[in-house]
Design an enzyme around this catalytic site. Structure first.
Site, short mmCIF file in Angstrom:
data_model
loop_
_atom_site.label_atom_id
_atom_site.label_comp_id
_atom_site.label_asym_id
_atom_site.label_seq_id
_atom_site.Cartn_x
_atom_site.Cartn_y
_atom_site.Cartn_z
N ARG A 150 1.57 2.24 -9.53
CA ARG A 150 0.45 1.49 -8.94
C ARG A 150 -0.66 1.20 -9.98
NH1 ARG A 150 4.00 1.52 -6.45
NH2 ARG A 150 4.37 2.12 -4.30
N SER A 201 -1.39 1.85 2.30
CA SER A 201 -1.78 3.24 2.00
C SER A 201 -3.15 3.23 1.33
CB SER A 201 -0.79 3.88 1.03
OG SER A 201 0.46 3.96 1.64
N GLU A 291 -5.84 3.71 -3.82
CA GLU A 291 -4.88 2.65 -4.16
C GLU A 291 -5.53 1.30 -3.81
OE1 GLU A 291 -0.80 3.33 -2.92
OE2 GLU A 291 -0.47 1.17 -2.70
#
Ligand SMILES: Cc1cc2nc3c(=O)[nH]c(=O)nc-3n(C[C@H](O)[C@H](O)[C@H](O)COP(=O)(O)OP(=O)(O)OC[C@H]3O[C@@H](n4cnc5c(N)ncnc54)[C@H](O)[C@@H]3O)c2cc1C
Length: 296
Positions: A150, A201, A291
């Site tokens: 990520r 998320s 995130e």
């Protein structure tokens, strides 16, 4: 901005435009410079928490779309929708992205955050990414994009605009690839019901080997999967499930899923995030990292 994000939160932007070509993108950037206002590039807004005050500059929705194929090589525009892209790639019998079906957003948004799911990440099939770096258009090799879990170089160069990307795929069977994508979408819909206002998320999972030894000792071995500890597990232990602040709720079935139950505010999300980061730090000595991307 609330209408431009999947979380449904965010005050007004001062200016907004959609850039459908490199020329329009350049024109938008030129105007922002001329008006001396900050600018921000938006994909589909599926990973964003925008301030309740909005954005005091120009939001540029990068909607450059293109698609061309030469055998295993495929070129796609920044603004192509990821799901439509995956479906096309599956149908062409090209494998490597089928398990990412169901991740909302655009090709550029996925590259920016190295999106991934079910064991696949967008960087795996990328060959190179074309960007505008504020002065020139140029290609960056996959290596130069410094992809990690990520993460990518784009998170450090917020003034770069991704305009297109070239991929290379291995061969697969169209029916099989499409079947896998369909099944994964069904699975995902159990976690994210389609009308849910959320940014996916909230926190990144944790790479176990990067944790200090003292923190590693506090994590039961069966909670380490593929070298990662899920943020959901840490959050669940500190009592995140079902918590709420204003219109923001944390799902009862998933501690890393923050959603807007109606009238949610960015400031409430940020407050909840601070409380939970603090609890996880106190309990496990682990620092959670968002995130999602904050704007403003
Ligand atoms: C229900 C749901 C499920 C999700 N599941 C997953 C999942 O399984 N895996 C996963 O990785 N993510 C997941 N996400 C998060 C999100 O879908 C991804 O991060 C997605 O790749 C973001 O793409 P976007 O186009 O919406 O980007 P945006 O949210 O619009 O932008 C994200 C960032 O990318 C930057 N950006 C966008 N376009 C450009 C461009 N052209 N040039 C430079 N920078 C750009 C923006 O400035 C911003 O910082 C989920 C989100 C939702 C709502």
């Amino acid at each position: 901005m609330k209408d431009l994000t999947t979380l449904g939160i965010g005050g007004p932007a001062r200016f907004f435009c959609e850039a459908k070509s490199e020329k329009e993108l350049l024109e938008a950037l030129r105007r922002a410079r001329e008006k001396k206002v900050p600018w921000y590039i938006l994909g589909s807004g599926s990973n964003l928490v925008v301030s309740d005050k909005g954005f005091p500059g120009l939001i540029i929705k990068a909607n450059i779309r293109k698609f061309s194929r030469d055998r295993s090589k495929v070129l796609a525009g920044a603004g192509n929708e990821l799901l439509a892209f995956i479906r096309k790639i599956n149908r062409l019998g090209l494998g490597g992205v089928e398990r990412m079906a169901g991740i909302p957003g655009t090709i550029a948004g996925a590259i920016y955050g190295n999106a991934g799911a079910y064991g696949q990440e967008i960087c795996e099939n990328l060959r190179r990414v074309r960007i505008f770096d504020g002065r020139n258009f140029r290609w960056l090799s996959r290596r130069a994009c410094r992809f990690f879990y990520r993460d990518s170089i784009f998170k450090k160069h917020k003034n770069w605009a991704i305009v297109e990307a070239e991929f290379s795929f291995k061969k697969g069977k169209p029916k099989e690839l499409s079947r896998i994508s369909r099944e994964i979408i069904k699975l995902r819909e159990k976690k994210y019901r389609p009308s849910l206002l959320c940014p996916g998320s909230f926190f990144k999972n944790i790479i176990f080997k990067n944790l200090p030894k003292s923190a590693q000792k506090k994590i039961p071995p069966d909670k380490v999967m593929y070298g990662k500890v899920s943020a959901g597990y840490l959050l669940e232990v500190v009592g995140a499930k079902g918590l709420s602040k204003g219109g923001i709720k944390i799902a009862k079935h998933h501690a890393n899923l923050f959603y807007n139950s109606g009238g949610g505010k960015a400031q409430d999300i940020k407050k909840l995030a601070i409380i939970l980061k603090d609890r996880v730090m106190k309990k496990f000595g682990v620092e959670l990292e968002e995130e999602v991307q904050y704007l403003g």
